[in-house]
Design an enzyme around this catalytic site. Structure first.
Site, mmCIF file in Angstrom:
data_model
loop_
_atom_site.group_PDB
_atom_site.id
_atom_site.type_symbol
_atom_site.label_atom_id
_atom_site.label_comp_id
_atom_site.label_asym_id
_atom_site.label_seq_id
_atom_site.Cartn_x
_atom_site.Cartn_y
_atom_site.Cartn_z
ATOM 1 N N ARG A 28 0.220 -1.455 -0.270
ATOM 2 C CA ARG A 28 0.161 -0.278 0.023
ATOM 3 C C ARG A 28 0.839 1.511 -0.046
ATOM 4 N NH1 ARG A 28 -4.346 -2.060 4.874
ATOM 5 N NH2 ARG A 28 -5.522 -3.576 3.077
ATOM 6 N N ARG A 32 -3.272 6.599 1.281
ATOM 7 C CA ARG A 32 -3.799 7.211 1.626
ATOM 8 C C ARG A 32 -2.747 8.309 2.531
ATOM 9 N NH1 ARG A 32 -9.062 5.749 4.252
ATOM 10 N NH2 ARG A 32 -7.379 3.816 4.491
ATOM 11 N N ARG A 41 -6.720 11.467 -5.118
ATOM 12 C CA ARG A 41 -7.954 10.509 -4.957
ATOM 13 C C ARG A 41 -9.334 12.578 -5.049
ATOM 14 N NH1 ARG A 41 -12.586 9.982 -3.823
ATOM 15 N NH2 ARG A 41 -13.430 8.247 -2.131
ATOM 16 N N ASP A 78 -6.710 -3.120 -7.113
ATOM 17 C CA ASP A 78 -7.317 -4.080 -6.186
ATOM 18 C C ASP A 78 -6.914 -5.351 -5.997
ATOM 19 O OD1 ASP A 78 -9.307 -3.038 -3.451
ATOM 20 O OD2 ASP A 78 -10.051 -4.655 -4.465
ATOM 21 N N TYR A 153 -14.965 -12.690 0.561
ATOM 22 C CA TYR A 153 -15.302 -11.095 0.251
ATOM 23 C C TYR A 153 -16.571 -10.853 -0.539
ATOM 24 C CZ TYR A 153 -11.653 -8.070 1.505
ATOM 25 O OH TYR A 153 -10.602 -7.528 1.938
#
Length: 347
Positions: A28, A32, A41, A78, A153
């Protein structure tokens, strides 16, 4: 797979050659914690738009390379692009993470590779653009979720602390669940091959929910599907470089995973012992990991000690420095810079 012979310390390690200082990248790393990511973003309007717009995916992938000069870039995407290609609706809700439409059954999954290619074309376009944008000494990593993690998921419709929906499905209908895992393995392998053909130097398979499974289920739901994925990838690209990450597996589980999947490297999660991993996998595969992301937030002497323990344990083995899981949004930028400097100054 293009440019496979790039002058990269990362790729040398995947060929089981010890390199000093160890190459470093972070799971990652395009995320963020970076102000430039936050700005992109905001401009994009959504996480999914960034994933599915090649120019934006490339920009976000390059941001941590520009700022920190990591040894490898991992394409911004992703793991849930595979369920999306198979026909299950996926959306990302701010504050809630991914949400998937109700699972319609394995027989409703799209099997047409042409449809997969059309839906995932932006991912491969971004990979091709990244190949041209990276310096010759930087490696480019593609990735996918492992079949068990994707099934968790897809059946839950979101992330789950205990993967209950997937486990219940598997226990109640083992034949049907095996069919789902096989379908996912085939799709994951296809996706990884397309990324390698588009320019990835290596790929990582994320089995984020591999922890907490009984031994037999770990063998059936984690090891066997990952082995199927890797065998299919190698059938098309025999020299493909593949990193496996069965997060939170037991030591016995990690050892069985390495022995039976065919990975070139194994990524160790935060709870794993690097002393054990270096001894267990010496001469077999490269090792990657496993700094606690919280230690990176803490910084200072605590960070230095944690880094030094990992480097001391892996001094004699092929090793890639990474975290034990993804970097957290609140991570101070100066702590990342301190980490990289310490790894690269190690003797």
């Amino acid at each position: 797979m293009k440019n496979a012979q790039r002058n990269s310390s990362f790729l040398a390690v995947l060929d089981r050659k010890p390199v000093h200082p160890a190459p470093i990248w972070l799971m990652r790393q395009a995320g963020r914690y970076l102000p430039e990511y936050q700005a992109t973003r905001k401009r994009a309007g959504s996480f999914w738009t960034m994933c599915m717009t090649p120019e934006l995916a490339v920009e976000v992938t390059l941001q941590p390379i520009r700022r920190f000069d990591f040894d490898a870039a991992i394409l911004f995407s992703d793991i849930l692009v595979v369920p999306y290609a198979l026909g299950q609706g996926v959306r990302f809700e701010d504050g809630h993470g991914p949400v998937l439409d109700a699972f319609g059954g394995v027989n409703k999954l799209i099997e047409d590779r042409g449809v997969w290619q059309e839906k995932l074309a932006p991912v491969y376009a971004a990979m091709r653009q990244m190949r041209g944008a990276l310096a010759y000494n930087k490696a480019l990593i593609g990735f996918a979720g492992a079949p068990w993690t994707l099934a968790a998921y897809m059946l839950e419709g979101k992330g789950s602390p205990d993967q209950r929906a997937a486990k219940l499905n598997a226990y109640r209908d083992p034949e049907g669940f095996a069919k789902l895992l096989n379908a996912l393995a085939d799709a994951v392998a296809w996706h990884l091959v397309r990324q390698l053909e588009a320019g990835a130097d290596a790929v990582q398979i994320f089995d984020s929910w591999a922890g907490g499974l009984p031994a037999q289920e770990f063998a059936d739901w984690v090891i066997a599907p990952n082995a199927r994925v890797i065998a299919q990838v190698r059938k098309e690209i025999p020299n493909a470089k593949i990193i496996g990450f069965p997060r939170a597996a037991t030591q016995t589980g990690y050892e069985a995973y390495v022995a039976n999947t065919g990975v070139n490297a194994v990524s160790i999660d935060t709870a794993g012992s690097m002393v054990w991993a270096a001894a267990a996998f010496s001469g077999k595969v490269a090792v990657q990991g496993n700094l606690d992301p919280i230690a990176l937030i803490a910084g200072g002497d605590a960070l230095d000690r944690a880094v030094d323990r990992i480097l001391d344990a892996t001094r004699e083995v092929p090793f890639i420095f990474n975290l034990g899981h993804g970097i957290l949004p609140e991570t101070p930028l100066e702590h990342v810079a301190r980490l990289i400097a310490r790894v690269r100054s190690a003797t």
